[in-house]
Design a protein around this motif. Structure first.
Motif, mmCIF file in Angstrom:
data_model
loop_
_atom_site.group_PDB
_atom_site.id
_atom_site.type_symbol
_atom_site.label_atom_id
_atom_site.label_comp_id
_atom_site.label_asym_id
_atom_site.label_seq_id
_atom_site.Cartn_x
_atom_site.Cartn_y
_atom_site.Cartn_z
ATOM 1 N N ILE A 30 -47.620 -2.152 58.165
ATOM 2 C CA ILE A 30 -47.774 -0.706 58.327
ATOM 3 C C ILE A 30 -46.442 -0.019 58.025
ATOM 4 C CG2 ILE A 30 -48.078 1.127 60.055
ATOM 5 C CD1 ILE A 30 -50.134 -0.657 61.418
ATOM 6 N N SER A 31 -46.482 1.046 57.266
ATOM 7 C CA SER A 31 -45.273 1.806 56.963
ATOM 8 C C SER A 31 -44.810 2.532 58.224
ATOM 9 C CB SER A 31 -45.542 2.820 55.860
ATOM 10 O OG SER A 31 -44.488 3.761 55.790
ATOM 11 N N LEU A 32 -43.617 2.188 58.695
ATOM 12 C CA LEU A 32 -43.095 2.866 59.890
ATOM 13 C C LEU A 32 -42.818 4.343 59.604
ATOM 14 C CD1 LEU A 32 -40.753 0.116 61.369
ATOM 15 C CD2 LEU A 32 -43.037 0.792 62.139
ATOM 16 N N LYS A 33 -42.420 4.652 58.397
ATOM 17 C CA LYS A 33 -42.186 6.051 58.028
ATOM 18 C C LYS A 33 -43.485 6.857 58.111
ATOM 19 C CE LYS A 33 -40.116 8.945 54.496
ATOM 20 N NZ LYS A 33 -39.469 9.007 53.194
ATOM 21 N N LEU A 37 -41.549 7.376 61.815
ATOM 22 C CA LEU A 37 -40.163 6.924 61.931
ATOM 23 C C LEU A 37 -39.271 7.817 61.085
ATOM 24 C CD1 LEU A 37 -38.402 4.587 63.177
ATOM 25 C CD2 LEU A 37 -38.415 3.649 60.881
ATOM 26 N N ASP A 38 -38.400 8.559 61.750
ATOM 27 C CA ASP A 38 -37.399 9.362 61.073
ATOM 28 C C ASP A 38 -36.033 8.865 61.548
ATOM 29 O OD1 ASP A 38 -37.100 10.380 63.656
ATOM 30 O OD2 ASP A 38 -38.005 12.305 63.188
ATOM 31 N N SER A 39 -34.968 9.551 61.191
ATOM 32 C CA SER A 39 -33.628 9.054 61.527
ATOM 33 C C SER A 39 -33.395 8.998 63.039
ATOM 34 C CB SER A 39 -32.547 9.882 60.839
ATOM 35 O OG SER A 39 -32.647 11.240 61.221
ATOM 36 N N LEU A 40 -33.912 9.963 63.773
ATOM 37 C CA LEU A 40 -33.733 9.930 65.230
ATOM 38 C C LEU A 40 -34.528 8.792 65.862
ATOM 39 C CD1 LEU A 40 -33.826 13.731 66.114
ATOM 40 C CD2 LEU A 40 -31.840 12.212 66.048
ATOM 41 N N ALA A 41 -35.751 8.605 65.407
ATOM 42 C CA ALA A 41 -36.568 7.512 65.930
ATOM 43 C C ALA A 41 -35.963 6.164 65.546
ATOM 44 C CB ALA A 41 -37.997 7.624 65.411
ATOM 45 N N MET A 42 -35.330 6.097 64.385
ATOM 46 C CA MET A 42 -34.689 4.868 63.944
ATOM 47 C C MET A 42 -33.590 4.456 64.927
ATOM 48 S SD MET A 42 -33.323 4.223 60.060
ATOM 49 C CE MET A 42 -34.726 5.034 59.315
ATOM 50 N N VAL A 43 -32.786 5.420 65.332
ATOM 51 C CA VAL A 43 -31.717 5.153 66.302
ATOM 52 C C VAL A 43 -32.321 4.720 67.631
ATOM 53 C CG1 VAL A 43 -29.839 6.203 67.633
ATOM 54 C CG2 VAL A 43 -30.064 6.687 65.189
ATOM 55 N N PRO A 64 -31.752 0.312 54.913
ATOM 56 C CA PRO A 64 -32.997 1.075 55.068
ATOM 57 C C PRO A 64 -34.257 0.213 55.001
ATOM 58 C CG PRO A 64 -31.506 2.203 53.570
ATOM 59 C CD PRO A 64 -30.887 0.863 53.883
ATOM 60 N N GLU A 65 -34.221 -0.861 54.218
ATOM 61 C CA GLU A 65 -35.388 -1.729 54.058
ATOM 62 C C GLU A 65 -35.793 -2.401 55.374
ATOM 63 O OE1 GLU A 65 -32.457 -2.343 52.086
ATOM 64 O OE2 GLU A 65 -33.201 -0.874 50.664
ATOM 65 N N VAL A 66 -34.854 -2.545 56.283
ATOM 66 C CA VAL A 66 -35.141 -3.167 57.582
ATOM 67 C C VAL A 66 -36.207 -2.372 58.332
ATOM 68 C CG1 VAL A 66 -34.136 -3.595 59.874
ATOM 69 C CG2 VAL A 66 -32.890 -4.274 57.819
#
Length: 87
Positions: A30-33, A37-43, A64-66
């Motif tokens: 599943i695509s997390l984006k 998933l944005d930059s804040l959610a990534m953190v 980013p691929e992670v």
């Protein structure tokens, strides 16, 4: 739950990404984006993963691929769980 990760991993993803939780089962690709998933959610995901598993992931490993899918993120988490457990 996928056989690829433990319930805590899936739970933390669902907590941070409510749109992922709405889908029910979390598939490995599943695509997390696509589920928010944005930059804040990534953190937030990174901090929660590190705290949950007692690991520290160096910035150099945070390509980013992670964060493409649950499977790619879990591969990194699992690698550090194993390497830091043997250290």
């Amino acid at each position: 739950m996928s056989e690829h990760w433990d319930p805590a991993f899936e739970g933390l993803l669902k907590e941070i990404l409510p749109r992922l939780a709405e889908r029910g089962e979390v598939g490995p690709d599943i695509s997390l984006k696509a589920v928010g998933l944005d930059s804040l959610a990534m953190v937030e995901v990174l901090m929660t993963v590190e705290n949950t598993y007692g690991i520290s992931i160096p910035d150099d490993d945070l390509e980013p691929e992670v964060f493409t899918s649950p499977a790619t993120l879990w591969a990194l988490v699992d690698r550090f769980r194993e390497s830091q457990a043997t250290a």
